[in-house]
Design a protein around this motif. Structure first.
Motif, PDB file in Angstrom:
ATOM      1  N   LEU A  66      -7.971  15.100 -10.255  1.00  0.00           N
ATOM      2  CA  LEU A  66      -8.776  14.655 -11.158  1.00  0.00           C
ATOM      3  C   LEU A  66      -9.582  15.698 -11.707  1.00  0.00           C
ATOM      4  CD1 LEU A  66      -9.733  11.758 -12.136  1.00  0.00           C
ATOM      5  CD2 LEU A  66     -11.440  11.759 -10.384  1.00  0.00           C
ATOM      6  N   ASP A  67      -9.978  16.660 -10.845  1.00  0.00           N
ATOM      7  CA  ASP A  67     -10.710  18.018 -11.735  1.00  0.00           C
ATOM      8  C   ASP A  67      -9.617  18.482 -12.538  1.00  0.00           C
ATOM      9  OD1 ASP A  67     -13.041  17.519 -10.070  1.00  0.00           O
ATOM     10  OD2 ASP A  67     -12.568  18.875  -8.666  1.00  0.00           O
ATOM     11  N   ALA A  68      -8.474  18.704 -12.255  1.00  0.00           N
ATOM     12  CA  ALA A  68      -7.430  19.341 -13.359  1.00  0.00           C
ATOM     13  C   ALA A  68      -7.184  18.567 -14.315  1.00  0.00           C
ATOM     14  CB  ALA A  68      -6.089  19.580 -12.505  1.00  0.00           C
ATOM     15  N   MET A  69      -7.180  17.359 -14.117  1.00  0.00           N
ATOM     16  CA  MET A  69      -6.955  16.493 -15.344  1.00  0.00           C
ATOM     17  C   MET A  69      -8.020  16.452 -16.487  1.00  0.00           C
ATOM     18  SD  MET A  69      -5.658  12.906 -13.652  1.00  0.00           S
ATOM     19  CE  MET A  69      -5.863  11.837 -15.222  1.00  0.00           C
ATOM     20  N   LEU A  70      -9.409  16.721 -15.878  1.00  0.00           N
ATOM     21  CA  LEU A  70     -10.494  16.793 -16.693  1.00  0.00           C
ATOM     22  C   LEU A  70     -11.080  17.888 -17.180  1.00  0.00           C
ATOM     23  CD1 LEU A  70     -12.559  13.730 -14.849  1.00  0.00           C
ATOM     24  CD2 LEU A  70     -11.046  13.595 -16.988  1.00  0.00           C
ATOM     25  N   ALA A  71     -10.344  19.019 -16.760  1.00  0.00           N
ATOM     26  CA  ALA A  71     -10.718  20.559 -17.085  1.00  0.00           C
ATOM     27  C   ALA A  71     -10.703  20.502 -18.579  1.00  0.00           C
ATOM     28  CB  ALA A  71      -9.795  21.464 -16.441  1.00  0.00           C
ATOM     29  N   GLY A  72     -11.951  21.101 -19.042  1.00  0.00           N
ATOM     30  CA  GLY A  72     -12.023  21.173 -20.287  1.00  0.00           C
ATOM     31  C   GLY A  72     -12.494  20.151 -21.441  1.00  0.00           C
ATOM     32  N   THR A  73     -12.507  18.890 -20.838  1.00  0.00           N
ATOM     33  CA  THR A  73     -12.794  17.792 -21.388  1.00  0.00           C
ATOM     34  C   THR A  73     -14.523  17.555 -21.716  1.00  0.00           C
ATOM     35  OG1 THR A  73     -12.854  16.383 -19.589  1.00  0.00           O
ATOM     36  CG2 THR A  73     -10.805  16.541 -20.648  1.00  0.00           C
ATOM     37  N   GLY A  74     -15.130  18.044 -21.010  1.00  0.00           N
ATOM     38  CA  GLY A  74     -16.740  17.676 -21.070  1.00  0.00           C
ATOM     39  C   GLY A  74     -17.097  16.732 -20.299  1.00  0.00           C
ATOM     40  N   LEU A  75     -15.963  16.434 -19.416  1.00  0.00           N
ATOM     41  CA  LEU A  75     -16.490  15.296 -18.164  1.00  0.00           C
ATOM     42  C   LEU A  75     -16.216  15.897 -16.834  1.00  0.00           C
ATOM     43  CD1 LEU A  75     -14.067  12.617 -19.767  1.00  0.00           C
ATOM     44  CD2 LEU A  75     -16.662  13.043 -19.921  1.00  0.00           C
ATOM     45  N   SER A  76     -17.028  15.334 -15.796  1.00  0.00           N
ATOM     46  CA  SER A  76     -16.998  15.826 -14.365  1.00  0.00           C
ATOM     47  C   SER A  76     -16.813  14.460 -13.584  1.00  0.00           C
ATOM     48  CB  SER A  76     -18.319  16.651 -14.291  1.00  0.00           C
ATOM     49  OG  SER A  76     -19.348  15.792 -14.410  1.00  0.00           O
ATOM     50  N   VAL A  77     -16.679  14.936 -12.331  1.00  0.00           N
ATOM     51  CA  VAL A  77     -16.496  13.986 -11.320  1.00  0.00           C
ATOM     52  C   VAL A  77     -17.173  13.860 -10.308  1.00  0.00           C
ATOM     53  CG1 VAL A  77     -14.815  13.067  -9.674  1.00  0.00           C
ATOM     54  CG2 VAL A  77     -13.916  14.121 -11.823  1.00  0.00           C
ATOM     55  N   LEU A  78     -17.848  12.640  -9.765  1.00  0.00           N
ATOM     56  CA  LEU A  78     -18.720  12.783  -8.506  1.00  0.00           C
ATOM     57  C   LEU A  78     -17.824  11.881  -7.663  1.00  0.00           C
ATOM     58  CD1 LEU A  78     -22.039  11.999 -10.078  1.00  0.00           C
ATOM     59  CD2 LEU A  78     -21.398  13.842  -9.218  1.00  0.00           C
ATOM     60  N   GLN A  79     -17.809  12.166  -6.296  1.00  0.00           N
ATOM     61  CA  GLN A  79     -17.244  11.124  -5.305  1.00  0.00           C
ATOM     62  C   GLN A  79     -18.052  10.788  -4.414  1.00  0.00           C
ATOM     63  OE1 GLN A  79     -13.948  12.960  -3.457  1.00  0.00           O
ATOM     64  NE2 GLN A  79     -13.149  11.200  -2.954  1.00  0.00           N
ATOM     65  N   ASP A  80     -18.140   9.533  -4.272  1.00  0.00           N
ATOM     66  CA  ASP A  80     -19.032   8.728  -3.125  1.00  0.00           C
ATOM     67  C   ASP A  80     -18.508   9.311  -1.808  1.00  0.00           C
ATOM     68  OD1 ASP A  80     -19.763   6.568  -1.107  1.00  0.00           O
ATOM     69  OD2 ASP A  80     -20.708   5.873  -2.945  1.00  0.00           O
ATOM     70  N   LYS A  82     -19.057   7.848   1.337  1.00  0.00           N
ATOM     71  CA  LYS A  82     -18.845   6.741   2.129  1.00  0.00           C
ATOM     72  C   LYS A  82     -17.557   6.176   1.669  1.00  0.00           C
ATOM     73  CE  LYS A  82     -23.586   5.938   3.314  1.00  0.00           C
ATOM     74  NZ  LYS A  82     -24.777   5.087   3.184  1.00  0.00           N
ATOM     75  N   THR A  83     -17.423   5.749   0.264  1.00  0.00           N
ATOM     76  CA  THR A  83     -16.329   4.972   0.068  1.00  0.00           C
ATOM     77  C   THR A  83     -15.049   5.691  -0.771  1.00  0.00           C
ATOM     78  OG1 THR A  83     -16.985   4.742  -2.306  1.00  0.00           O
ATOM     79  CG2 THR A  83     -17.708   3.033  -0.625  1.00  0.00           C
ATOM     80  N   GLY A  84     -15.342   6.787  -0.763  1.00  0.00           N
ATOM     81  CA  GLY A  84     -14.318   7.787  -1.465  1.00  0.00           C
ATOM     82  C   GLY A  84     -14.034   7.539  -3.138  1.00  0.00           C
ATOM     83  N   ALA A  85     -14.592   6.448  -3.533  1.00  0.00           N
ATOM     84  CA  ALA A  85     -14.441   6.202  -5.009  1.00  0.00           C
ATOM     85  C   ALA A  85     -14.922   7.378  -5.928  1.00  0.00           C
ATOM     86  CB  ALA A  85     -15.450   4.994  -5.265  1.00  0.00           C
ATOM     87  N   PHE A  86     -14.431   7.551  -7.063  1.00  0.00           N
ATOM     88  CA  PHE A  86     -14.768   8.591  -7.776  1.00  0.00           C
ATOM     89  C   PHE A  86     -15.240   8.014  -9.037  1.00  0.00           C
ATOM     90  CE2 PHE A  86     -10.921   9.944  -5.833  1.00  0.00           C
ATOM     91  CZ  PHE A  86     -11.245  11.155  -5.667  1.00  0.00           C
ATOM     92  N   ALA A  87     -16.589   8.706  -9.580  1.00  0.00           N
ATOM     93  CA  ALA A  87     -17.148   8.411 -10.976  1.00  0.00           C
ATOM     94  C   ALA A  87     -16.978   9.433 -12.030  1.00  0.00           C
ATOM     95  CB  ALA A  87     -18.495   8.164 -10.537  1.00  0.00           C
ATOM     96  N   VAL A  88     -16.362   9.237 -13.060  1.00  0.00           N
ATOM     97  CA  VAL A  88     -16.247  10.263 -14.140  1.00  0.00           C
ATOM     98  C   VAL A  88     -17.523   9.947 -14.998  1.00  0.00           C
ATOM     99  CG1 VAL A  88     -14.885  10.701 -16.191  1.00  0.00           C
ATOM    100  CG2 VAL A  88     -13.867   9.794 -14.068  1.00  0.00           C
ATOM    101  N   ARG A  89     -18.196  11.160 -15.377  1.00  0.00           N
ATOM    102  CA  ARG A  89     -19.431  11.308 -16.346  1.00  0.00           C
ATOM    103  C   ARG A  89     -19.233  12.397 -17.075  1.00  0.00           C
ATOM    104  NH1 ARG A  89     -23.899  14.299 -14.078  1.00  0.00           N
ATOM    105  NH2 ARG A  89     -23.159  15.746 -12.560  1.00  0.00           N
ATOM    106  N   LYS A  90     -20.053  12.194 -18.561  1.00  0.00           N
ATOM    107  CA  LYS A  90     -20.230  13.345 -19.298  1.00  0.00           C
ATOM    108  C   LYS A  90     -21.008  14.456 -18.474  1.00  0.00           C
ATOM    109  CE  LYS A  90     -20.304  10.631 -23.473  1.00  0.00           C
ATOM    110  NZ  LYS A  90     -20.923  10.327 -24.697  1.00  0.00           N
TER     111      LYS A  90
END
Length: 124
Positions: A66-80, A82-90
């Motif tokens: 996920l980090d590699a997919m979003l590199a240079g896009t202005g988006l970042s990832v947070l991961q919960d 407890k659940t392992g779910a990912f949240a994409v944000r600016k």
């Protein structure tokens, strides 16, 4: 907010998986990622239609992919954790937000340069 649900049993966060994700617009890329990783992905539902992800191929953890997919896009990832779910944000416009430290010694309160100036001593 768009939620892409678990589509397969989720691997542990540290487990490497094989990914084959072509570069594409954000939403189709995230759907492919969710299908291949089995992870839930949350992402903003508006204003990101023009964002294009990078191609990712190979064995890596879901987070690495996920980090590699979003590199240079202005988006970042947070991961919960407890659940392992990912949240994409600016990403934040400033790397450390509003609490970022000044970038030069002269700008830092209490620096040797500023103390010398306060005492009337010549600075470099």
């Amino acid at each position: 907010m768009v939620v892409l649900p678990f589509l397969a049993p989720r691997a542990s966060a540290a487990e490497k998986m094989s990914f084959d994700l072509p570069a594409d617009r954000l939403e189709p890329s995230m759907k492919r990622f969710a299908a291949q990783s089995g992870s839930e992905v949350l992402m903003p539902g508006d204003g990101l239609g023009d964002v294009r992800t990078k191609s990712v191929r190979g064995a890596m953890t879901s987070r690495q992919a996920l980090d590699a997919m979003l590199a240079g896009t202005g988006l970042s990832v947070l991961q919960d954790p407890k659940t392992g779910a990912f949240a994409v944000r600016k990403e934040s416009p400033r790397p450390n937000g509003n609490g970022a430290a000044p970038t030069t010694e002269r700008d830092r309160p209490g620096s040797k340069t500023n103390l010398m100036a306060l005492e009337g001593l010549p600075t470099r």
